[in-house]
Design an enzyme around this catalytic site. Sequence first.
Site, PDB file in Angstrom:
ATOM      1  N   GLU A 260      -2.525   0.362  13.365  1.00  0.00           N
ATOM      2  CA  GLU A 260      -3.588   0.854  12.480  1.00  0.00           C
ATOM      3  C   GLU A 260      -4.957   0.771  13.158  1.00  0.00           C
ATOM      4  O   GLU A 260      -5.791   1.637  12.983  1.00  0.00           O
ATOM      5  CB  GLU A 260      -3.602   0.009  11.196  1.00  0.00           C
ATOM      6  CG  GLU A 260      -4.695   0.380  10.210  1.00  0.00           C
ATOM      7  CD  GLU A 260      -4.626  -0.427   8.919  1.00  0.00           C
ATOM      8  OE1 GLU A 260      -4.032  -1.532   8.949  1.00  0.00           O
ATOM      9  OE2 GLU A 260      -5.144   0.040   7.901  1.00  0.00           O
TER      10      GLU A 260
ATOM     11  N   GLU B  28       0.854  -1.184   0.000  1.00  0.00           N
ATOM     12  CA  GLU B  28       0.000   0.000   0.000  1.00  0.00           C
ATOM     13  C   GLU B  28       0.894   1.240   0.000  1.00  0.00           C
ATOM     14  O   GLU B  28       1.161   1.788  -1.042  1.00  0.00           O
ATOM     15  CB  GLU B  28      -0.954  -0.027   1.202  1.00  0.00           C
ATOM     16  CG  GLU B  28      -2.000   1.051   1.100  1.00  0.00           C
ATOM     17  CD  GLU B  28      -3.373   0.649   1.620  1.00  0.00           C
ATOM     18  OE1 GLU B  28      -3.564  -0.470   2.077  1.00  0.00           O
ATOM     19  OE2 GLU B  28      -4.278   1.503   1.561  1.00  0.00           O
TER      20      GLU B  28
HETATM   21  C1  BGC Z   1      -5.243   2.846   4.501  1.00  0.00           C
HETATM   22  C2  BGC Z   1      -5.667   3.974   5.405  1.00  0.00           C
HETATM   23  C3  BGC Z   1      -6.622   4.830   4.679  1.00  0.00           C
HETATM   24  C4  BGC Z   1      -7.807   3.968   4.400  1.00  0.00           C
HETATM   25  C5  BGC Z   1      -8.962   4.639   3.782  1.00  0.00           C
HETATM   26  C6  BGC Z   1      -6.446   2.042   4.200  1.00  0.00           C
HETATM   27  O1  BGC Z   1      -6.194   0.968   3.403  1.00  0.00           O
HETATM   28  O2  BGC Z   1      -4.234   2.095   5.053  1.00  0.00           O
HETATM   29  O3  BGC Z   1      -4.854   4.401   6.318  1.00  0.00           O
HETATM   30  O4  BGC Z   1      -6.915   6.035   5.254  1.00  0.00           O
HETATM   31  O5  BGC Z   1      -7.462   2.823   3.670  1.00  0.00           O
HETATM   32  O6  BGC Z   1     -10.002   4.318   4.510  1.00  0.00           O
END
Ligand code: BGC
Length: 931
Positions: free
Chosen positions: A765, A486
Amino acid sequence: MATDSQQSFTLSDLTCEYLVNPLGIDTVQPRLAWRMQSDQRGKRQVAYRILAASEAGLLESGETDIWDSGWIEGSQSTQIACEGKALTSRANVYWRVVVRDETGLEVASGPAFFSIGLLETSDWNTDWIGLNPEAIARDKEASPSDWTTCSSPGYFRKNITASARPKRAILYASGRGLLRLRINRTEVTEDRFLPEWTDYRKRIHYRTFDVTSLLQEGENVLAAILGDGWFSGYVGWQETRGQYGLTNSFICQLELEMDDGTVTTVSTDSSWRCNTGPILFSDFMMGETCDNRRQVEGWDQPQFDEQDWLPVLEVDQPDVPLVAQQSQPVRVIKELEPVSIRQTGEDTWLCDLGQNIAGWMRIRVDEPAGKSIVLRHGERLKADGSLFTENLRRARATDTYICDGQGPATWEPSFTFHGFQYFEISGLSKAPSSGDLTACVVQSATPQSGSFSCSHEGVNRLWLNGLWSQIDNFLSVPTDCPQRDERLGWMGDAQVFIRTAAFNMDVAAFFTKWMVDVEDAQTENGIFPDTAPRLPEDGNFIGLDGLGGSPGWADAGVIIPWTIWKVYGDRRIIERHWNAMTAWLDYIERTNPDGLRINELANNYGDWLSIPSDTTFRTHSPLKNLLATAFWADDASKMAEMARELGREEEAVRFEQTFTRVRDAFQEAYVRPDGSLEVDTQTAYLLALAMDLLPAELRAKAVGHLVDNIRSLDKHLSTGFIGIRFLNPILTDYGHADLAYELLLKDDYPSWLYPVRHGATTIWERWNAWTEEDGFLDAHMNSFNHYSLGSIGEWLYSHVAGINYKPNEPGFQTFILKPHPHPSLQWAEGEYTSPYGRIRSHWRYVEDTLLEWSVEIPANSSADVCFPWGTAELITESGQPLKDDAEGKVTEQADGGLTVHLPSGHYTFRIPCEPDHPDKNHEPHISHLLD
Ligand code: BGC
């Protein structure tokens, strides 16, 4: 001018566009800054004079052929636009400042420097070159393995003959791909991953290096290695490489200036030679493989026989502007040794760094030729003690070094990085010894500007975890996470964390760069993206709306410039993005005619990862509509403020009207007469309060409902990314510091300290990334290094230590010191180096009934010092009653506390505590943080 012995102040930290002695910038009126230092109280600048010359010698002798500003009265020492002679490409500027203080004393700074890069397309005289595909074909024939699924880095060389040692040699370089540059075997720079990430379809960075010391009379060689990186490697969650293109290419332009003034230019062109080399492939997500048996001695030195090397591929030049990178480069900022090494197999060891990082391992090995040393990386261990890699998704994060058998060798990868605390190394015939394994931590080298500590070790670790997640994720752009496939510049995460980030580090240049990426990613309709730089594939394949525009995410396009303006006093960033921000507000307005933002909510993540864990997107709910509407109102209010600052009176009125209209619609739709909201979540109350969306008479009632909500959850938080930033600030501002501290110190699930108690070294997270009951949650989306929930850092600085800017006077020349001491901590201390210098606030309970508070206000600035309680008769400063202090003016605060406006200096106050709990006697008041 004063001699050293007479000096009562010194000048330091001269910067240009926030950078120390930057080379090759392309801002022709860059902003200069300096800081004043003094032990004396009340030291201030009353006038300054800037002197600038094109040669160091000229500056020394006072021949200012570029600029002599003359004496300019005033105390400003940041954001001073460089004027004088118009600067053109390649201009060198040596400058200093002379400052006069309030006593008439004048002190000169040491010299500083900046240079202008190549401003015109016609300044470039280069061909874009890449690796000849024949080189790869040749390799494939020789060893038909599958390593070419990622492309092989190209190796390039060019012999240069210099008739004498040049007086000055400047190298300009850019690329589509990542570069390592060498001259006569020496690395041109310690910076990594250049040029850095932009939307290569819109603009490409170039860099400028002074390489004078690397060149010699006679034969020289300029060499480059070209890898994939953001341009052609795997980026984001996509399954394909080559987001921006598959053919890497680069340019170099080396300008050698001789003593007699003649300039010779050596550029990339068809005369360069190329080959493949020991790095078989390299990719951010996948890792790097290097077969050192393929190392060709001397390829990056003169007198090398390049017979075997092929002509280069000539590549079309991009038809987008080349722009100077004006932000701190990516660098290795720290090295760590493993804290434990455990043998887990015959030739395999599992190592713990004791810290979750972004970076890579440098290894020292001595194994026979052909032996593969394999490094795998992960953030956590599974219950059985093995490496947990499931959450990396498709990021293979594996580095391989194939030994050449030539004795001890030290190797580290060139064009990859991983997010990891643990790594497994296999292929070793003996246990690694000390110094064999070194972790290299990589980051955009933004200088640290803040720190926080207190009497609670868990809280200290929490603050540090936020700092580490910032270190690990501020890599060219503010990414969400450094480990899985990501690593994108997520807008929501960035806006939630920016205030914490700007306390921890000087992020002005970093966000100035990123805002350009954000604007580059804006659609023609005015939609700001959800991630920047924009990826061509834009996530469509996983069901995301690729255009962006999600509430709380896209709004970062307004929140980021506004925050940089407030913290650094930077008007240029709001000027530069004014049209883009207006287009965004126009878009929301066009699509939502009724004052509620309920249409075109794009991916609509809502209060992402709130509890119960909400990971839905593209769905609607009352909370999501409320959240979207609140952010619209807040955008409008920020726009009105910025319009006033820019002197755009009509637009200020227009945005004020938008704010009022949206707030009225919000009240109509969501606010009940008893101050409760139609949506009863912590985040709903927090947004309504923080964004000033409630009638004054209902605020205290709404706070009551918020507090009830928290109590109903046995005093636990339940917000996701969006609400969390406001939780403790709002509670504290509205007279519930008790509860804020209680939430801070909780360590059962869900809480900030739960991960800390379970060994977190970065911010997770999710609140429930790992729990005692369920272990790892949903490996698919479970990073242990996401900073959003670390936005509590802001409150530690602004409310616990009490340091913040003044809402109506951005830039910290005058600021607020307003701590909220609480007996649950024995002491707390915050330090923050503002644009004007080091601010410090340290309080401690000397005894139950006495608080000591020491503060430091940097020279040439002043502060509103707000006492948490007490009266001018009872509070002492350095032993004297405050009421006798002639320096400050004592005023009563609205909430019953005392405020003294104090000039620079060190002060120590003693504040007797009231018998009751200190915070109980306070009436609610609105914070300056959330203006
Ligand atoms: C990311 C986030 C991002 C989110 C959106 C995720 O996959 O890691 O930090 O803000 O998607 O909702």
